[in-house]
Design a protein around this motif. Structure first.
Motif, PDB file in Angstrom:
ATOM      1  N   GLU A   1       0.825  -1.204   0.000  1.00 56.09           N
ATOM      2  CA  GLU A   1       0.000   0.000   0.000  1.00 56.09           C
ATOM      3  C   GLU A   1       0.862   1.259   0.000  1.00 56.09           C
ATOM      4  OE1 GLU A   1      -2.639  -0.238   3.300  1.00 56.09           O
ATOM      5  OE2 GLU A   1      -3.947  -1.754   2.389  1.00 56.09           O
TER       6      GLU A   1
ATOM      7  N   LYS B   1       0.879   4.302  -2.786  1.00 55.53           N
ATOM      8  CA  LYS B   1       0.607   5.693  -2.431  1.00 55.53           C
ATOM      9  C   LYS B   1       1.745   6.630  -2.830  1.00 55.53           C
ATOM     10  CE  LYS B   1      -2.338   4.545   1.540  1.00 55.53           C
ATOM     11  NZ  LYS B   1      -2.455   4.600   3.018  1.00 55.53           N
TER      12      LYS B   1
ATOM     13  N   ASP C   1      -0.047  -3.241  -7.240  1.00 56.96           N
ATOM     14  CA  ASP C   1      -1.507  -3.106  -7.183  1.00 56.96           C
ATOM     15  C   ASP C   1      -2.184  -4.438  -7.477  1.00 56.96           C
ATOM     16  OD1 ASP C   1      -4.000  -1.934  -6.970  1.00 56.96           O
ATOM     17  OD2 ASP C   1      -4.033  -1.258  -9.054  1.00 56.96           O
TER      18      ASP C   1
END
Length: 312
Positions: free
Chosen positions: A245, A249, A274
């Motif tokens: 994650e 980001k 992803d």
């Protein structure tokens, strides 16, 4: 008749090294302390104190009453014993214990995650999986309140998850090598054709344009994550879900700068992360669905969960 020798342990006030010596009297012990600990004569007199509590030993009879292997601290002129003296001498031991405690605490934290929800296996990094595999079966069984037979099945499952990730990594590497070979072959043919039609000067201009790089950007990713992204093949497979994650980001340009890659390669990495994260979350949702239909129980039974995991 010569007095019997007494075994003693000597060190300086702030030193960690201990020296074993034998002395028949307090004066001989001071002399040996001066030589072994390299205390300059200008810093005399030397005071010997007990390492455990700082008691000054200046009486021969008291010295003779002490047991063998008594620990002494040699203090030079104007030096004083304090509790810190003892701490500095055993600091390396506490640091070592802290490291061991940290390792123990880590596997227990991971075990508690499994106790709360076995599907957390899917979200763990390869390093975390290996930590749980290496834990003695009896210790893990006690922590999870399960039989050693079930723990053996659990650790086998953890190993299978690791093996599948490694197989997937190798498959991706083979595919990348194949695509790279095709790309190189096409590039060679293209260059041959271009060399016959494109002026050299124009090629130089193009090369100069593509070699420029933008200003470096800062990244919030840790050095450990960056090292994994840069050095590991198919790095998305070795990271846990929280790290995936963080990578997603991250600003693509900042990521490219931190890894010293071009932006296109950084984008491809984020796409791979992803996809891996989406796949893991989908697997977790599937297991949660199985749990909700398993006889109305709060959690999916260990045996059923592990059986369903092995079938995947």
């Amino acid at each position: 008749m010569a007095a019997p020798l007494k075994r003693c342990l000597l060190r300086r006030r702030d030193g960690r090294e201990q020296h074993g010596v034998a002395a028949s009297c307090l004066r001989e012990l001071r002399d040996k302390a001066r030589g072994i600990l390299a205390i300059d004569k200008a810093r005399e007199p030397i005071t010997l104190v007990l390492a455990e509590d700082g008691t000054i030993v200046d009486d021969e009879d008291y010295f003779l009453c002490l047991p063998s292997n008594t620990k002494f601290v040699a203090l030079a002129k104007n030096e004083k014993w304090s509790s810190r003296t003892l701490d500095s001498g055993t600091g390396w031991l506490s640091e070592s214990v802290d490291e061991v405690d940290g390792a123990v605490e880590k596997w227990k934290q991971l075990a508690r995650q499994l106790k709360d929800d076995l599907s957390n296996i899917i979200l763990m990094s390869e390093e975390d999986l290996q930590v749980l595999i290496d834990v003695p079966r009896s210790d893990l069984a006690e922590e999870l309140a399960q039989s050693q037979t079930k723990i053996q099945v659990l650790q086998d499952t953890l190993q299978q998850v690791l093996d599948r990730r490694e197989e997937e990594r190798q498959s991706r590497q083979l595919l990348e090598l194949y695509l790279e070979a095709l790309k190189n072959e096409g590039s060679i043919l293209s260059k041959v054709a271009e060399s016959e039609t494109v002026p050299r000067k124009e090629m130089d201009v193009v090369d100069a344009g593509t070699s420029s790089t933008g200003p470096s950007a800062k990244t919030a990713l840790s050095d450990q994550i960056l090292a994994a992204l840069k050095e590991k093949p198919a790095p998305e497979l070795c990271l846990d879900s929280q790290d995936l994650e963080l990578v997603l980001k991250e600003d693509t340009q900042a990521l490219a700068s931190a890894l010293r890659w071009d932006k296109q390669k950084a984008e491809a990495l984020q796409q791979a992360c992803d996809q891996e994260l989406s796949k893991r979350l989908q697997q977790v949702q599937t297991l949660h669905s199985l749990r909700s239909t398993s006889k109305g129980k709060k959690t999916l039974p260990w045996g059923d969960w592990l059986s369903s995991k092995r079938k995947k």
